[in-house]
Design a protein around this motif. Sequence first.
Motif, short mmCIF file in Angstrom:
data_model
loop_
_atom_site.label_atom_id
_atom_site.label_comp_id
_atom_site.label_asym_id
_atom_site.label_seq_id
_atom_site.Cartn_x
_atom_site.Cartn_y
_atom_site.Cartn_z
N LYS A 244 0.83 -1.21 0.00
CA LYS A 244 0.00 0.00 0.00
C LYS A 244 0.86 1.26 0.00
CE LYS A 244 -3.77 -2.22 2.53
NZ LYS A 244 -4.50 -2.25 3.81
N HIS A 245 2.17 1.10 0.21
CA HIS A 245 3.10 2.22 0.26
C HIS A 245 4.14 2.16 -0.87
CE1 HIS A 245 1.58 3.39 4.22
NE2 HIS A 245 1.50 2.10 4.45
N ALA B 29 0.44 4.24 -5.20
CA ALA B 29 -0.24 3.02 -4.76
C ALA B 29 -1.76 3.14 -4.86
CB ALA B 29 0.16 2.66 -3.33
N GLN B 30 -2.28 4.36 -4.74
CA GLN B 30 -3.72 4.56 -4.86
C GLN B 30 -4.17 4.66 -6.32
OE1 GLN B 30 -1.85 6.59 -2.49
NE2 GLN B 30 -2.32 4.85 -1.17
N LYS B 31 -3.26 5.07 -7.21
CA LYS B 31 -3.61 5.28 -8.62
C LYS B 31 -3.38 4.05 -9.50
CE LYS B 31 -0.84 8.78 -9.10
NZ LYS B 31 -0.07 9.93 -9.60
N MET C 141 2.79 -7.01 -6.35
CA MET C 141 1.55 -7.10 -5.57
C MET C 141 0.62 -5.92 -5.83
SD MET C 141 2.98 -8.49 -1.92
CE MET C 141 1.36 -8.76 -1.20
N ALA C 142 1.19 -4.77 -6.20
CA ALA C 142 0.39 -3.58 -6.50
C ALA C 142 -0.34 -3.71 -7.83
CB ALA C 142 1.28 -2.33 -6.50
N GLY C 143 -0.02 -4.76 -8.61
CA GLY C 143 -0.70 -4.99 -9.87
C GLY C 143 0.10 -4.62 -11.10
#
Length: 169
Positions: A39-40, A50-52, A80-82
């Motif tokens: 997430k960071h 990480a949010q975008k 993991m973030a995609g």
Amino acid sequence: MAETIYNGKAFKFGDDISTDHIAPGRLFHLRTNLPELAKHVLEDADPEFAQKVQKGDFVVAGNNFGLGSSREHAPTIIKMAGVSAVLAKSFARIFYRNAINVGLPVLICDTDLIDEGDQLEVDLAGGTIKDVTKGIELTFSPLPDAMITILNDGGLVAHIEKNKGFKFD
């Protein structure tokens, strides 16, 4: 046939993105909680990354991506973030190796013509990057079949576990 074509949006970074940029050292305590650390991911280079980022997107950078300490969790949390692949002009050797080991494609190519937000189609086996936004095509050395097999198996450890050793079709 192994998956070799990926589509997504480019997130552009500059030169010398370190493993501290990728996995901030101040969050060292999260290294045993990789979903939380993810997430960071890259927040010291882009606090909102990480949010975008969405599944299938690309990290696009300049020279020496992944320099610094040998943190295997750095490429792991990018994956993991995609992120489907990291494209850069050059990589720190240990980051490159760790990325392949965890199943994250890392491609050495000229990234100057790719801009933030460009839609890309990357063909690992064909060695092409189509910038759909600009209507241009870039090239890189296609990945060998053995490397694509390792990546599609989820990395080196997963490949060895799946095949009870090294096996390439």
